[in-house]
Write a protein that holds these residues in place. Structure first.
Motif, short mmCIF file in Angstrom:
data_model
loop_
_atom_site.label_atom_id
_atom_site.label_comp_id
_atom_site.label_asym_id
_atom_site.label_seq_id
_atom_site.Cartn_x
_atom_site.Cartn_y
_atom_site.Cartn_z
N VAL A 1 0.82 -1.21 0.00
CA VAL A 1 0.00 0.00 0.00
C VAL A 1 0.86 1.26 0.00
O VAL A 1 0.80 2.07 -0.92
N MET A 2 1.67 1.45 1.04
CA MET A 2 2.48 2.65 1.10
C MET A 2 3.67 2.47 2.03
O MET A 2 3.68 1.58 2.89
N ALA A 3 4.66 3.32 1.84
CA ALA A 3 5.81 3.40 2.74
C ALA A 3 6.16 4.86 2.89
O ALA A 3 5.89 5.68 2.00
N GLY A 4 6.73 5.22 4.04
CA GLY A 4 7.02 6.61 4.27
C GLY A 4 8.27 6.83 5.10
O GLY A 4 8.62 6.01 5.95
N HIS B 1 16.17 18.45 -5.09
CA HIS B 1 16.61 18.81 -3.75
C HIS B 1 15.50 19.60 -3.05
O HIS B 1 14.99 20.58 -3.57
N ARG B 2 15.13 19.15 -1.85
CA ARG B 2 14.07 19.79 -1.08
C ARG B 2 14.40 19.70 0.41
O ARG B 2 15.20 18.86 0.84
N ARG B 3 13.73 20.56 1.18
CA ARG B 3 13.73 20.42 2.65
C ARG B 3 12.35 19.89 3.01
O ARG B 3 11.34 20.60 2.86
N LEU B 4 12.27 18.64 3.48
CA LEU B 4 11.00 17.94 3.61
C LEU B 4 10.75 17.44 5.03
O LEU B 4 11.69 17.15 5.78
N ARG B 5 9.46 17.31 5.36
CA ARG B 5 9.06 16.60 6.57
C ARG B 5 8.76 15.14 6.27
O ARG B 5 8.85 14.29 7.16
N SER B 6 8.38 14.84 5.03
CA SER B 6 8.00 13.46 4.71
C SER B 6 8.11 13.19 3.22
O SER B 6 7.83 14.05 2.39
N VAL B 7 8.53 11.94 2.91
CA VAL B 7 8.50 11.41 1.55
C VAL B 7 7.75 10.09 1.62
O VAL B 7 8.11 9.21 2.41
N MET B 8 6.70 9.95 0.82
CA MET B 8 5.90 8.72 0.84
C MET B 8 5.81 8.11 -0.54
O MET B 8 5.71 8.82 -1.54
N GLY B 9 5.84 6.80 -0.58
CA GLY B 9 5.61 6.06 -1.82
C GLY B 9 4.31 5.30 -1.71
O GLY B 9 4.07 4.62 -0.71
N ASP C 1 -2.37 -1.94 -10.22
CA ASP C 1 -1.91 -2.81 -11.31
C ASP C 1 -1.39 -2.02 -12.50
O ASP C 1 -1.38 -2.53 -13.63
N ASP C 2 -0.90 -0.80 -12.28
CA ASP C 2 -0.41 0.00 -13.40
C ASP C 2 1.09 -0.04 -13.58
O ASP C 2 1.65 0.60 -14.48
N GLY C 3 1.78 -0.78 -12.70
CA GLY C 3 3.23 -0.88 -12.80
C GLY C 3 3.97 0.36 -12.38
O GLY C 3 5.18 0.48 -12.61
N LEU C 4 3.27 1.30 -11.73
CA LEU C 4 3.87 2.56 -11.34
C LEU C 4 3.79 2.79 -9.84
O LEU C 4 2.86 2.34 -9.16
N LEU C 5 4.77 3.52 -9.33
CA LEU C 5 4.81 3.95 -7.94
C LEU C 5 4.51 5.44 -7.90
O LEU C 5 5.02 6.21 -8.72
N ASP C 6 3.67 5.85 -6.94
CA ASP C 6 3.37 7.27 -6.76
C ASP C 6 4.19 7.80 -5.58
O ASP C 6 4.19 7.20 -4.51
N ILE C 7 4.87 8.91 -5.79
CA ILE C 7 5.68 9.54 -4.75
C ILE C 7 5.02 10.84 -4.33
O ILE C 7 4.61 11.65 -5.17
N LEU C 8 4.92 11.06 -3.02
CA LEU C 8 4.34 12.28 -2.46
C LEU C 8 5.35 12.89 -1.48
O LEU C 8 5.90 12.18 -0.64
N THR C 9 5.59 14.19 -1.60
CA THR C 9 6.47 14.88 -0.66
C THR C 9 5.69 15.96 0.07
O THR C 9 4.83 16.63 -0.52
#
Length: 320
Positions: free
Chosen positions: A146-149, A199-207, A226-234
């Motif tokens: 589902v997700m990792a962060g 390059h960013r200053r972040l509190r969180s990176v989630m996949g 099932d789309d073969g893609l990972l979504d990244i959220l910062t």
């Protein structure tokens, strides 16, 4: 096959987390449903504190069963899936935890064990992606569904009170989230599919592998299993009212010029942080890390789910 012969009956193995509290006997209920559906008596394996499902899943496959059911929370599901991914064995779910993230995304009844077991035995079967994760350049990789962060969300998971989870369920994460709002962003570098470093200053990176997380909140819009893609959220709150900017960015799904919330899609992503941050996968806090490699393994897992139309935000080809 002669008229005297009967077709072979199928058999399931159930990987049970014995510490999950239920108001029914898991072994009795699953055995009854298997018998009712014409399946053989199931095999049962209990997880242990130092092995949340890996060796049990391997034993189930060695037994040659037709289906492996993960009966537990997100951690049990993740560990069983890690062993089944890339094999010919199908996986079903009997949700027993608080989050039950994958089950919720697949419309599997988190409060209806009979529906969940029948869907596992006779539901529609699809192939979904899994995401392989390598932490701090370890030799071995792990898997999430589902997700990792890395950062704020993982700290929230680590700080969630188990007693409160038992009392109010997923709302316990809200309590932990509020208490973890204070904090400083960390210098972070992200590479998307081997491209130019960001390059960013972040509190969180989630996949994210699919859209919905705890409480039904959709934070990865358009993510499909099932789309073969990972979504990244910062997430990068700025100033005293920074988290209001993050909320606004989430509501706008990252559209606009602000870098408070940004989305990317890829098959491979690599993240480096200047200092160690908390890390979690599918709701399980797994320590700290400064380097994470995400790699999508498309269609690696056979999964059973209820028949019927699926949310198009979950699957690329929903059933009619």
């Amino acid at each position: 096959m002669t008229s005297q012969e009967t077709p072979a009956r199928q058999r399931a193995a159930v990987i049970v987390n014995p510490i999950k509290k239920t108001d029914f006997d898991v072994r009795v209920r699953v055995a009854e449903i298997c018998a009712d559906e014409g399946w053989d008596e199931p095999l049962f394996f209990e997880t242990e504190e130092d092995d949340p499902g890996h060796s049990m899943a391997r034993k189930a496959m060695e037994a040659g069963v037709d289906l492996v059911i993960a009966a537990g929370g997100d951690g049990t599901v993740r560990c069983v899936a890690a062993e089944l991914a890339g094999t010919s064995f199908a996986m079903g779910l009997l949700p027993l935890g608080t989050g039950n993230l994958l089950a919720r995304n697949l419309d599997i009844g988190v409060d209806d064990p009979e529906q969940a077991v029948r869907a596992a035995l006779n539901g529609t079967e699809r192939r979904i992606d899994v995401v392989r994760v390598t932490v701090d350049e370890s030799v071995d990789s792990d898997t999430f569904l589902v997700m990792a962060g890395l950062g704020y969300d993982a700290g929230m998971m680590a700080d969630t009170r188990d007693v409160l989870k038992d009392k109010i369920g997923w709302l316990a994460y809200v309590d932990a989230g509020i208490r973890n709002l204070p904090g400083k962003p960390v210098k972070t570098t992200i590479s998307i599919d081997g491209g130019k470093p960001i390059h960013r200053r972040l509190r969180s990176v989630m996949g994210g592998n699919c859209g919905k997380i705890t409480g039904g909140l959709e934070i990865f819009p358009g993510a499909k299993l099932d789309d073969g893609l990972l979504d990244i959220l910062t997430l990068a709150p700025k100033g005293k009212l920074g988290w209001l900017g993050v909320i606004s960015g989430l509501l706008r799904r990252g559209k606009g010029s602000s870098t408070s919330v940004e989305y990317y899609q890829c098959k491979r992503a690599e993240v480096w942080t200047e200092s160690p941050l908390d890390f979690e996968m599918d709701g399980d806090h797994l320590g700290t890390a400064t380097h994470i490699l995400f790699e999508t393994d498309a269609g690696a897992l056979r999964i059973r789910m209820p028949h019927g139309k699926k949310d198009p935000a979950v699957l690329t080809n929903p059933e009619p």
